[in-house]
Structure formats: structure tokens, C-alpha cells
Scaffold this motif. Structure first.
Motif, PDB file in Angstrom:
ATOM      1  N   PHE A  24      32.070 -58.595 -37.984  1.00 20.25           N
ATOM      2  CA  PHE A  24      32.827 -57.861 -39.013  1.00 20.25           C
ATOM      3  C   PHE A  24      33.193 -56.472 -38.501  1.00 20.25           C
ATOM      4  O   PHE A  24      34.312 -55.994 -38.705  1.00 20.25           O
ATOM      5  CB  PHE A  24      31.964 -57.683 -40.273  1.00 20.25           C
ATOM      6  CG  PHE A  24      31.842 -58.910 -41.136  1.00 20.25           C
ATOM      7  CD1 PHE A  24      32.652 -60.023 -40.958  1.00 20.25           C
ATOM      8  CD2 PHE A  24      30.907 -58.928 -42.174  1.00 20.25           C
ATOM      9  CE1 PHE A  24      32.531 -61.138 -41.788  1.00 20.25           C
ATOM     10  CE2 PHE A  24      30.788 -60.038 -43.004  1.00 20.25           C
ATOM     11  CZ  PHE A  24      31.595 -61.144 -42.816  1.00 20.25           C
ATOM     12  N   ALA A  25      32.220 -55.809 -37.881  1.00 21.14           N
ATOM     13  CA  ALA A  25      32.460 -54.433 -37.425  1.00 21.14           C
ATOM     14  C   ALA A  25      33.594 -54.393 -36.398  1.00 21.14           C
ATOM     15  O   ALA A  25      34.470 -53.518 -36.467  1.00 21.14           O
ATOM     16  CB  ALA A  25      31.188 -53.839 -36.836  1.00 21.14           C
TER      17      ALA A  25
ATOM     18  N   PHE B  18      36.058 -56.569 -36.084  1.00 27.00           N
ATOM     19  CA  PHE B  18      37.326 -56.841 -36.769  1.00 27.00           C
ATOM     20  C   PHE B  18      37.830 -55.583 -37.472  1.00 27.00           C
ATOM     21  O   PHE B  18      39.020 -55.253 -37.411  1.00 27.00           O
ATOM     22  CB  PHE B  18      37.190 -57.988 -37.774  1.00 27.00           C
ATOM     23  CG  PHE B  18      38.475 -58.274 -38.492  1.00 27.00           C
ATOM     24  CD1 PHE B  18      39.529 -58.880 -37.826  1.00 27.00           C
ATOM     25  CD2 PHE B  18      38.643 -57.911 -39.812  1.00 27.00           C
ATOM     26  CE1 PHE B  18      40.744 -59.107 -38.471  1.00 27.00           C
ATOM     27  CE2 PHE B  18      39.849 -58.141 -40.472  1.00 27.00           C
ATOM     28  CZ  PHE B  18      40.897 -58.745 -39.801  1.00 27.00           C
ATOM     29  N   ALA B  19      36.909 -54.875 -38.115  1.00 28.35           N
ATOM     30  CA  ALA B  19      37.320 -53.672 -38.849  1.00 28.35           C
ATOM     31  C   ALA B  19      37.771 -52.566 -37.896  1.00 28.35           C
ATOM     32  O   ALA B  19      38.780 -51.894 -38.154  1.00 28.35           O
ATOM     33  CB  ALA B  19      36.179 -53.179 -39.743  1.00 28.35           C
ATOM     34  N   THR B  20      37.059 -52.371 -36.788  1.00 29.08           N
ATOM     35  CA  THR B  20      37.501 -51.310 -35.871  1.00 29.08           C
ATOM     36  C   THR B  20      38.861 -51.658 -35.251  1.00 29.08           C
ATOM     37  O   THR B  20      39.706 -50.781 -35.093  1.00 29.08           O
ATOM     38  CB  THR B  20      36.455 -50.993 -34.782  1.00 29.08           C
ATOM     39  OG1 THR B  20      36.072 -52.193 -34.112  1.00 29.08           O
ATOM     40  CG2 THR B  20      35.216 -50.338 -35.379  1.00 29.08           C
TER      41      THR B  20
ATOM     42  N   SER C 170      41.123 -53.333 -36.824  1.00 30.12           N
ATOM     43  CA  SER C 170      42.084 -53.178 -37.922  1.00 30.12           C
ATOM     44  C   SER C 170      42.381 -51.721 -38.216  1.00 30.12           C
ATOM     45  O   SER C 170      43.478 -51.383 -38.648  1.00 30.12           O
ATOM     46  CB  SER C 170      41.536 -53.848 -39.187  1.00 30.12           C
ATOM     47  OG  SER C 170      41.335 -55.229 -38.965  1.00 30.12           O
ATOM     48  N   PHE C 171      41.391 -50.863 -38.021  1.00 30.05           N
ATOM     49  CA  PHE C 171      41.556 -49.452 -38.375  1.00 30.05           C
ATOM     50  C   PHE C 171      41.806 -48.586 -37.149  1.00 30.05           C
ATOM     51  O   PHE C 171      41.755 -47.356 -37.242  1.00 30.05           O
ATOM     52  CB  PHE C 171      40.325 -48.944 -39.140  1.00 30.05           C
ATOM     53  CG  PHE C 171      40.050 -49.704 -40.416  1.00 30.05           C
ATOM     54  CD1 PHE C 171      41.064 -50.361 -41.101  1.00 30.05           C
ATOM     55  CD2 PHE C 171      38.766 -49.762 -40.946  1.00 30.05           C
ATOM     56  CE1 PHE C 171      40.811 -51.060 -42.277  1.00 30.05           C
ATOM     57  CE2 PHE C 171      38.499 -50.460 -42.124  1.00 30.05           C
ATOM     58  CZ  PHE C 171      39.524 -51.118 -42.796  1.00 30.05           C
TER      59      PHE C 171
ATOM     60  N   ALA D  85      40.270 -66.059 -37.669  1.00 28.36           N
ATOM     61  CA  ALA D  85      39.485 -64.820 -37.681  1.00 28.36           C
ATOM     62  C   ALA D  85      39.389 -64.170 -36.313  1.00 28.36           C
ATOM     63  O   ALA D  85      39.195 -62.955 -36.220  1.00 28.36           O
ATOM     64  CB  ALA D  85      38.079 -65.107 -38.216  1.00 28.36           C
TER      65      ALA D  85
ATOM     66  N   PHE E 153      33.152 -51.630 -43.636  1.00 29.09           N
ATOM     67  CA  PHE E 153      33.681 -52.612 -42.688  1.00 29.09           C
ATOM     68  C   PHE E 153      33.409 -54.030 -43.203  1.00 29.09           C
ATOM     69  O   PHE E 153      34.265 -54.905 -43.118  1.00 29.09           O
ATOM     70  CB  PHE E 153      32.978 -52.466 -41.324  1.00 29.09           C
ATOM     71  CG  PHE E 153      33.449 -51.311 -40.484  1.00 29.09           C
ATOM     72  CD1 PHE E 153      34.597 -50.586 -40.788  1.00 29.09           C
ATOM     73  CD2 PHE E 153      32.722 -50.959 -39.342  1.00 29.09           C
ATOM     74  CE1 PHE E 153      35.014 -49.534 -39.977  1.00 29.09           C
ATOM     75  CE2 PHE E 153      33.147 -49.913 -38.520  1.00 29.09           C
ATOM     76  CZ  PHE E 153      34.286 -49.199 -38.848  1.00 29.09           C
TER      77      PHE E 153
ATOM     78  N   PHE F 105      35.764 -55.011 -45.947  1.00 25.39           N
ATOM     79  CA  PHE F 105      37.109 -55.273 -45.421  1.00 25.39           C
ATOM     80  C   PHE F 105      37.157 -56.642 -44.755  1.00 25.39           C
ATOM     81  O   PHE F 105      38.107 -57.419 -44.934  1.00 25.39           O
ATOM     82  CB  PHE F 105      37.547 -54.177 -44.438  1.00 25.39           C
ATOM     83  CG  PHE F 105      38.916 -54.441 -43.881  1.00 25.39           C
ATOM     84  CD1 PHE F 105      40.042 -54.288 -44.679  1.00 25.39           C
ATOM     85  CD2 PHE F 105      39.083 -54.889 -42.573  1.00 25.39           C
ATOM     86  CE1 PHE F 105      41.317 -54.568 -44.177  1.00 25.39           C
ATOM     87  CE2 PHE F 105      40.347 -55.167 -42.074  1.00 25.39           C
ATOM     88  CZ  PHE F 105      41.464 -55.006 -42.870  1.00 25.39           C
ATOM     89  N   ALA F 106      36.120 -56.954 -43.982  1.00 23.83           N
ATOM     90  CA  ALA F 106      36.105 -58.238 -43.277  1.00 23.83           C
ATOM     91  C   ALA F 106      35.972 -59.404 -44.252  1.00 23.83           C
ATOM     92  O   ALA F 106      36.649 -60.425 -44.095  1.00 23.83           O
ATOM     93  CB  ALA F 106      34.976 -58.254 -42.240  1.00 23.83           C
TER      94      ALA F 106
ATOM     95  N   PHE G 269      38.603 -62.408 -44.501  1.00 22.25           N
ATOM     96  CA  PHE G 269      38.242 -63.779 -44.132  1.00 22.25           C
ATOM     97  C   PHE G 269      37.981 -64.647 -45.361  1.00 22.25           C
ATOM     98  O   PHE G 269      37.453 -65.753 -45.237  1.00 22.25           O
ATOM     99  CB  PHE G 269      37.005 -63.778 -43.217  1.00 22.25           C
ATOM    100  CG  PHE G 269      37.199 -63.002 -41.936  1.00 22.25           C
ATOM    101  CD1 PHE G 269      38.466 -62.806 -41.398  1.00 22.25           C
ATOM    102  CD2 PHE G 269      36.117 -62.462 -41.265  1.00 22.25           C
ATOM    103  CE1 PHE G 269      38.651 -62.086 -40.219  1.00 22.25           C
ATOM    104  CE2 PHE G 269      36.289 -61.740 -40.083  1.00 22.25           C
ATOM    105  CZ  PHE G 269      37.561 -61.554 -39.562  1.00 22.25           C
TER     106      PHE G 269
ATOM    107  N   LYS H 176      46.190 -52.270 -46.116  1.00 22.95           N
ATOM    108  CA  LYS H 176      45.623 -53.340 -45.274  1.00 22.95           C
ATOM    109  C   LYS H 176      44.867 -54.379 -46.089  1.00 22.95           C
ATOM    110  O   LYS H 176      45.113 -55.571 -45.934  1.00 22.95           O
ATOM    111  CB  LYS H 176      44.749 -52.748 -44.167  1.00 22.95           C
ATOM    112  CG  LYS H 176      45.584 -52.210 -43.011  1.00 22.95           C
ATOM    113  CD  LYS H 176      44.748 -51.892 -41.790  1.00 22.95           C
ATOM    114  CE  LYS H 176      45.653 -51.355 -40.678  1.00 22.95           C
ATOM    115  NZ  LYS H 176      45.376 -49.950 -40.333  1.00 22.95           N
TER     116      LYS H 176
END
Lengths: 282, 282
Positions: free
Chosen positions: A126-127, A129-131, A133-134, A170, B126, B129-130, B134, B174
Motif C-alpha cells: 500500500f505504501a 502504491f501511495a508514494t 500516486s503522490f 494493482a 496511505f 488511499f490504497a 483497490f 485522486k
């Protein structure tokens, strides 16, 4: 119309792996520690066995040590999570790759989240994916990261361009769209429920085909002069793009094989050395 | 052409808050514990003070206890992180809201990540958001979540439709795009670097304007019959959509105020009771 120029992922990946090998050796001579990637395999799926072996071989050529953990097919989620937590806590391991998909009886997400963010060199948490994305510092998913490197190597600046991503997985479709958005493309996500896919793809200056459906994107769907990235891998070395027709319309196109594929492993190796460098500096 | 029907966020939010109040009271009578939202405010920015007070007042009407933590403007990141970790560990607190933006000297992301995922009722971490991206269980960012509820209430099914999101912030643009994608829309993200914004918006069956620029989306950009969601808040109760002209072309449109705004707090309250129910059951 002239044929598209090929985006040579094999050659670019080779250059990246060479530089990575050099960095790894330099790091080892400076710290006495070899960067180490732990690979975790559950079960004996032949394709997965092959992929893991290939990654281990590439580690060797990049001066990266690999540690391999094999778990039986009947491994539980709890057992796999424990293994990944142990590797996350082990200071001699710098990067962790869980070969996936794992079996249906395992909660794959729970397993991914047991990988420490600073060792997630495959970019599956998750982390990460978020980094991505951001647009924050962190690891990228390897195939999306490899695609961005290919675009850079061929001087394709996504800013202001229309990018269409076909697929929303994903670890491929969603993150590559986010990376393109972070680079200021106007990004459209298409998928199996998209109506009139052809006309949406025709809007794209950059197409990323990542749906896992053979020859889904045909030449007639490609806007003349577009950049076509084929991230599909289907049986018989067939991509998600109908290469023979798309090559006549695109300005740049990735072949399958030899396009996106080699970039994925190159990104994995590079991020393993990045992780090691950071952990050994800390 | 007839005028668009208004999407009444005030009325829908009232129904959600009533149901939430009922659930909260029921939970309290069953467990003896009132759901509790902790609000954290750094500094004395007048708008932030007003927002926090409004949220606390709404908590009261929803039978939710609120605990308020005020920190001086010069609070460090480390101090704020410690406060948020303490609240995360406190079993009498079920949800945590950090009023943001916090001061420029604070690492806002580090603060958000100090909020335990199971108490992130504002959907800023995070992990949230993930999970939104998903389509996994978890909390949604409140404004995106409120927008999806509005669409549902007016029987707008995003599946197969083209949705255009104007704006790409971490807590609005987003995530709302990801929620629309999870509901099978074909989603396009636009932003300040998008070329020919008007023509991209004109492709949309559903437009979400979330750029923070007054009247950026004009009626002439709206495809006749489109659904127009205005998530903008600019000075003088002006949205990101030019309402007067857009109302003539859309089939459904949110007013400003009274559209998306009330849905944000309703979602916050609802998620606080969801969080309490889960924590008190565990």
C-alpha cells in the motif's frame, strides 16, 4: 507512413543492470556488505519457479546476493506473513520479493503488507502504491517503473500529453497511470467495462496496453504518431498490442519480447541496490 | 433544453446523519460506550477553527462524543506525530481527524501516517488511499466518499460511463477517480497541465470538478445530459463549475453550497460510527 522506431528494452535494461552491478560492487567494497534480495516462493508452479530462478540469476550478474525461501503450496497466510516479517526484520536482507500470485487460500494482500516499506523493492505494498500516486520518495512497482524509464530513454515527455492505460491491475495498470499522472499526462484508465475502447485509445498520444488480452489494441486504434507501450505477456510471446498493424501507425513501439519485459527485472535489481545503499547508510 | 435536476446534498446528508445518530445511540445502549471522534487542530487559522467547531457540533447531533486537542502553531512534526500515535493507541477514541492543512513547517504526511488505519475516518492515510484504489474494505476520503453516495442516491451508475475528474489532489481528485474506476467507469484525470481541458470535459458522462479554481468548468464544456459534481469551494460560495450555464446542459448537478459540502461531514460521522462499531466488536 513509415514504420515506428522500436523501443529496445533489452539494450536499455542491459545498461541499467551494468550500472547497477557497478554500484553494487562499489557499495560492497565500501561497506563489506553485499546487497541482498530475498525471494519467497510458495508452491511449485512451473512459471513461478522459472521467474524466481531468472531473478536470482540476474542478481548474480548484478553483484547482488540472493537468499531464497521456498514454502510448500499448503503454507498458511499466517506462516507466510511470519516469514516476510522475519525477512523484514533481518538486517542482512535489503530487498524482498514475494513471487505472486500466491495460492488462492492465501491472503495475498496481508502477505504484501508484511513486507517492510523500506524493503519493498517490487513495489507491491500500500505504501509504495501511495508514494507512486503522490509523487513521493519510495519504491515503484517494477513494470510501471520500467515503462517510465523506457519513455525517458526515448525522450518521451508525458507532460500535457494524453495517456491511455488499458488495464487496471494493482501492480501494473493502476500504478503506471499514477506515474504518468505525476509526470503531468492527462491520464485515462480503460478496462473490460470500457465502452468503445477503440475510440478511447485513439485519443492517446501514449498508449499503455496492460490488460493481459492478446492483440487487444489493434493498429487501427492507434493515433498516427502515438507512442505504444505493450506491457502484455500472453502465451506464445504475444503482447496486448497487434504489433504488425500498430507498428505502421505508431512513432515508437515496444516489441514483445524485448520491450517492457527486460525493464521489469532491471528495475527490481536497481531498487534492491537503492534499498541496500539506504539501509547501509542509515 | 430543460434545466438539470439538483442533487440535494443537504437533504441526503441529513438522512445519513439521522441514521448515524440512531446507530450511535444503539451502539452506546448495547456497549455502554459512546463513539468518539478526536479532532486535532494545530494553530489558530480562523477557517480551520470554524471547520473543527462545525465538525464537533455535528458530532453532538449524531450522538458521537468528541475530544478536542489543540496544539500551538509552532508544534513540531515530532510532537504532532506523538499526539496522533497516543490517540491511535487510546481505546476510548474510535476515529481521528487531523484538521489540515497544517503549518508548512510540519511534515503533514508523517502526521497522517501516525493515524492508525482503523481510526482513519477522514481517509487520509496511505492505507486508506490504497484500499479505495483497490476496492478493498477500509475508510474512504470523506469528500470522495460523499460524492459516491450522492451518485448512488440519484441512481447514477458509473459502470461503463466516461468520468472526467478535474483535479488530482491526494484527498479529493485522486481518490474520487479511483472510486469511480472501482465502480467500472472509464476515468480520465485532468489538471492544470491538461491541454484543451474543455474538449476533454466534453467527453464526460460524469464530471467531477475538484480543482479549486472558480467557475473553471463552463456550461459549454458540459456534454448535454451529463452529471456534474462540483466539489470546489472558492471564496464567496463559488464552485469550480459555472453553475448558471452548466445547469442548462447537465441532467443532474450539485449546487454550491448544499451539494457536495454537507456530504463530507456526513461521511465523516458515518465512518466514525463504523469505526467504533468495529473496535467495540473486536
Amino acid at each position: 507512413m513509415s514504420q515506428a522506431r522500436l523501443m529496445d528494452g533489452t539494450a536499455l535494461a542491459r545498461r541499467i543492470v551494468e550500472r547497477t552491478a557497478h554500484r553494487a560492487a562499489e557499495l560492497t567494497s565500501r561497506t563489506g556488505v553485499r546487497p541482498c534480495l530475498a525471494t519467497v516462493l510458495v508452491g511449485e508452479d512451473p512459471a513461478s519457479v522459472t521467474y524466481v530462478r531468472m531473478k536470482q540469476n540476474r542478481c548474480r550478474t548484478a553483484n547482488i546476493a540472493s537468499r531464497h525461501v521456498e514454502l510448500p503450496a499448503e503454507t498458511t497466510t499466517a506462516r507466510l506473513v511470519r516469514t516476510l516479517r522475519d525477512l523484514s526484520a533481518d538486517p542482512s536482507v535489503h530487498g524482498i520479493l514475494l513471487q505472486h500470485p500466491v495460492g488462492d487460500h492465501i491472503d495475498e494482500r496481508a502477505a504484501f503488507e508484511a513486507i517492510a516499506a523500506e524493503k519493498d523493492v517490487d513495489g507491491v505494498t500500500f505504501a509504495s502504491f501511495a508514494t507512486m500516486s503522490f509523487a513521493l520518495p519510495g519504491f515503484v512497482s517494477c513494470t510501471p517503473g520500467g515503462i517510465m524509464r523506457l519513455l525517458d530513454a526515448y525522450d518521451v515527455d508525458p507532460a500535457g500529453k494524453r495517456a491511455v492505460v488499458v488495464g487496471r491491475s494493482a501492480i501494473l495498470g493502476k500504478p503506471v497511470g499514477m506515474l504518468l499522472l505525476a509526470r503531468d499526462a492527462t491520464v485515462t484508465y480503460c478496462h473490460s467495462r470500457t465502452r468503445e475502447l477503440s475510440s478511447v485509445v485513439r485519443e492517446a498520444d501514449i498508449v499503455v496496453a496492460a490488460a493481459g488480452r492478446p492483440r487487444l489494441v489493434r493498429g487501427e486504434d492507434v493515433k498516427p504518431g502515438a507512442v505504444v507501450i505493450d506491457a502484455g505477456y500472453n502465451a506464445g510471446n504475444v503482447g496486448d498490442v497487434d504489433f504488425a498493424t500498430a507498428v505502421e501507425r505508431a512513432s515508437l513501439i515496444t516489441p514483445v519480447p524485448g520491450g517492457v519485459g527486460p525493464m521489469t527485472i532491471a528495475t527490481l535489481l536497481e531498487q534492491t541496490v537503492d534499498a541496500a545503499a539506504r539501509q547501509l547508510a542509515g
